[in-house]
Design a protein around this motif. Sequence first.
Motif, PDB file in Angstrom:
ATOM      1  N   TYR A  28      33.419  22.575  -5.206  1.00 28.66           N
ATOM      2  CA  TYR A  28      32.169  21.546  -5.300  1.00 28.66           C
ATOM      3  C   TYR A  28      31.502  23.000  -5.814  1.00 28.66           C
ATOM      4  N   ARG A  29      31.624  23.636  -7.157  1.00 25.67           N
ATOM      5  CA  ARG A  29      30.630  24.597  -7.766  1.00 25.67           C
ATOM      6  C   ARG A  29      29.869  23.405  -9.138  1.00 25.67           C
ATOM      7  N   SER A  30      28.748  23.374  -8.993  1.00 25.96           N
ATOM      8  CA  SER A  30      28.183  23.576  -9.734  1.00 25.96           C
ATOM      9  C   SER A  30      28.185  24.063 -11.130  1.00 25.96           C
ATOM     10  N   PRO A  31      27.857  23.352 -12.625  1.00 27.22           N
ATOM     11  CA  PRO A  31      27.854  23.829 -13.709  1.00 27.22           C
ATOM     12  C   PRO A  31      26.130  24.259 -13.991  1.00 27.22           C
ATOM     13  N   TYR A  32      25.523  23.606 -13.172  1.00 22.35           N
ATOM     14  CA  TYR A  32      23.877  23.166 -13.726  1.00 22.35           C
ATOM     15  C   TYR A  32      23.177  24.203 -13.011  1.00 22.35           C
ATOM     16  N   VAL A  33      22.006  24.079 -13.731  1.00 23.54           N
ATOM     17  CA  VAL A  33      20.449  24.970 -12.769  1.00 23.54           C
ATOM     18  C   VAL A  33      19.745  24.104 -13.198  1.00 23.54           C
ATOM     19  N   PHE A  34      18.897  24.387 -12.497  1.00 19.15           N
ATOM     20  CA  PHE A  34      17.636  23.113 -12.184  1.00 19.15           C
ATOM     21  C   PHE A  34      15.945  24.092 -13.338  1.00 19.15           C
ATOM     22  N   ARG A  35      15.102  23.207 -13.293  1.00 21.38           N
ATOM     23  CA  ARG A  35      13.186  23.462 -13.185  1.00 21.38           C
ATOM     24  C   ARG A  35      13.086  22.172 -13.643  1.00 21.38           C
ATOM     25  N   GLY A  36      11.675  22.827 -11.828  1.00 23.20           N
ATOM     26  CA  GLY A  36      11.056  21.437 -11.403  1.00 23.20           C
ATOM     27  C   GLY A  36       9.760  21.621 -12.019  1.00 23.20           C
ATOM     28  N   LEU A  37       9.138  20.411 -12.289  1.00 20.83           N
ATOM     29  CA  LEU A  37       7.466  20.396 -12.467  1.00 20.83           C
ATOM     30  C   LEU A  37       7.256  19.351 -11.860  1.00 20.83           C
ATOM     31  N   SER A  38       5.475  19.279 -11.974  1.00 16.97           N
ATOM     32  CA  SER A  38       4.946  18.496 -11.002  1.00 16.97           C
ATOM     33  C   SER A  38       4.618  17.563 -11.464  1.00 16.97           C
ATOM     34  N   ASP A  39       4.430  17.495 -13.084  1.00 12.19           N
ATOM     35  CA  ASP A  39       4.168  16.193 -13.880  1.00 12.19           C
ATOM     36  C   ASP A  39       5.332  15.905 -15.126  1.00 12.19           C
ATOM     37  N   ASP A  40       5.732  14.878 -15.175  1.00 15.26           N
ATOM     38  CA  ASP A  40       6.898  15.048 -16.015  1.00 15.26           C
ATOM     39  C   ASP A  40       6.339  14.849 -17.725  1.00 15.26           C
ATOM     40  N   SER A 102      19.360  26.807  -7.086  1.00 16.30           N
ATOM     41  CA  SER A 102      19.439  25.370  -6.454  1.00 16.30           C
ATOM     42  C   SER A 102      18.424  24.484  -7.135  1.00 16.30           C
ATOM     43  N   PRO A 103      19.798  22.629  -6.449  1.00 14.57           N
ATOM     44  CA  PRO A 103      18.611  21.952  -6.532  1.00 14.57           C
ATOM     45  C   PRO A 103      17.160  21.613  -5.422  1.00 14.57           C
ATOM     46  N   PHE A 104      17.468  21.700  -4.698  1.00 12.61           N
ATOM     47  CA  PHE A 104      16.443  21.487  -3.038  1.00 12.61           C
ATOM     48  C   PHE A 104      15.046  22.774  -3.974  1.00 12.61           C
ATOM     49  N   VAL A 105      15.777  23.547  -4.634  1.00 13.12           N
ATOM     50  CA  VAL A 105      14.461  24.186  -4.846  1.00 13.12           C
ATOM     51  C   VAL A 105      13.629  24.506  -5.603  1.00 13.12           C
ATOM     52  N   GLY A 106      14.837  23.642  -6.962  1.00  5.95           N
ATOM     53  CA  GLY A 106      13.824  22.443  -7.897  1.00  5.95           C
ATOM     54  C   GLY A 106      13.350  21.044  -7.124  1.00  5.95           C
ATOM     55  N   MET A 107      13.639  20.717  -6.114  1.00  2.00           N
ATOM     56  CA  MET A 107      12.421  19.320  -5.937  1.00  2.00           C
ATOM     57  C   MET A 107      10.775  20.526  -5.457  1.00  2.00           C
ATOM     58  N   HIS A 108      11.042  21.485  -5.204  1.00  2.00           N
ATOM     59  CA  HIS A 108       9.972  22.193  -4.288  1.00  2.00           C
ATOM     60  C   HIS A 108       9.370  22.021  -5.398  1.00  2.00           C
ATOM     61  N   PHE A 109       9.699  22.517  -6.760  1.00  4.01           N
ATOM     62  CA  PHE A 109       8.445  23.345  -7.443  1.00  4.01           C
ATOM     63  C   PHE A 109       8.079  21.558  -8.256  1.00  4.01           C
ATOM     64  N   ALA A 110       8.911  20.795  -8.148  1.00  2.92           N
ATOM     65  CA  ALA A 110       8.455  19.305  -8.881  1.00  2.92           C
ATOM     66  C   ALA A 110       7.351  18.563  -7.662  1.00  2.92           C
ATOM     67  N   THR A 111       7.380  18.918  -6.727  1.00  2.00           N
ATOM     68  CA  THR A 111       6.763  18.045  -5.362  1.00  2.00           C
ATOM     69  C   THR A 111       5.846  19.616  -4.379  1.00  2.00           C
ATOM     70  N   ALA A 112       5.121  20.095  -5.149  1.00  2.00           N
ATOM     71  CA  ALA A 112       5.021  21.435  -4.404  1.00  2.00           C
ATOM     72  C   ALA A 112       3.358  21.347  -4.194  1.00  2.00           C
ATOM     73  N   ASP A 113       2.920  21.160  -6.147  1.00  2.00           N
ATOM     74  CA  ASP A 113       1.738  20.581  -5.615  1.00  2.00           C
ATOM     75  C   ASP A 113       1.048  19.205  -5.547  1.00  2.00           C
ATOM     76  N   ILE A 114       0.402  19.318  -4.813  1.00  2.00           N
ATOM     77  CA  ILE A 114      -0.138  17.672  -3.613  1.00  2.00           C
ATOM     78  C   ILE A 114      -1.338  17.005  -4.966  1.00  2.00           C
ATOM     79  N   GLY A 115      -2.004  18.338  -5.229  1.00  3.76           N
ATOM     80  CA  GLY A 115      -3.092  17.619  -6.321  1.00  3.76           C
ATOM     81  C   GLY A 115      -2.452  16.683  -7.550  1.00  3.76           C
ATOM     82  N   GLN A 116      -0.687  16.730  -7.481  1.00  2.00           N
ATOM     83  CA  GLN A 116       0.220  16.310  -8.868  1.00  2.00           C
ATOM     84  C   GLN A 116       0.520  15.223  -8.461  1.00  2.00           C
TER      85      GLN A 116
END
Length: 263
Positions: A28-40, A102-116
């Motif tokens: 299981y070696r993903s070819p994907y990279v991720f970027r998380g944002l708090s606002d879609d 890391s998908p989990f780091v992507g999730m972090h940046f999508a949810t870290a700003d609780i103001g959003q």
Amino acid sequence: MQTFTAQSWDHLQELLFAGSWNADIGRYRSPYVFRGLSDDQFDLKTSLMRLGGQYPQLEHHLLRNFKKYGHDNFEPTDSVWHWLTIAQHHGLPTRLLDWTYSPFVGMHFATADIGQSEKDGVIWKVNYHDSCKQLPSDMKRRLEAEGGNVFTVDLLTDLVQDLDAFEQMEDEDYFLFFEPPSVDGRIINQHALFSVASNPTVAVDNLLDKTQTDCERIIIPAGIKWEVRDKLDQANITERVLFPGLEGLSHWLKRHYSPRTPE
């Protein structure tokens, strides 16, 4: 470009890890990279673009003065890619965008700003293997000879000496991914890499569409953001880990002890 909406924590994991199986090596070696944002609604504009004004002309001056006044803080180097990495890392507006393996780091940046927290978040998922197809031929051959799919600072420095040469390598606009040197714990812990476009006025999402690079947008609805955030905290995916030091510790504690905003 496809857009998917996660219906639950479990469904989010399925979407993020989909496509990870590599049959050639049986791993299981993903070819994907991720970027998380708090606002879609956020696109893939760089910090240089968001500066506004005559930002294409200002890029040279920003980097020149960063090198002029910041050289005492870093190891001297002539590599524009090294300086761009350091500048981006310390908040200077550049044409670089931060990504993670890391998908989990992507999730972090999508949810870290609780103001959003009342807004849907998004994680961009891009196949960095597939992105190589739109590279200039010289770059593609060199990358293939190295047996890689992502550039290093040293490899880029051998290929292009400055941003002017980078822009002129191909008539058509293009972008690439490269890994920064491990200058500190932030880059290491965030499993970080950067994207950079040959044209500072063209957003990466437009290039993804133009080049038909395999990519997805995964929406994290506001209704599950708090669950995602709390489970990431339990898994130790926090500012304390991703931003080692007192500043990261303070950001984590502030968010951890903040009351939940209304649904």
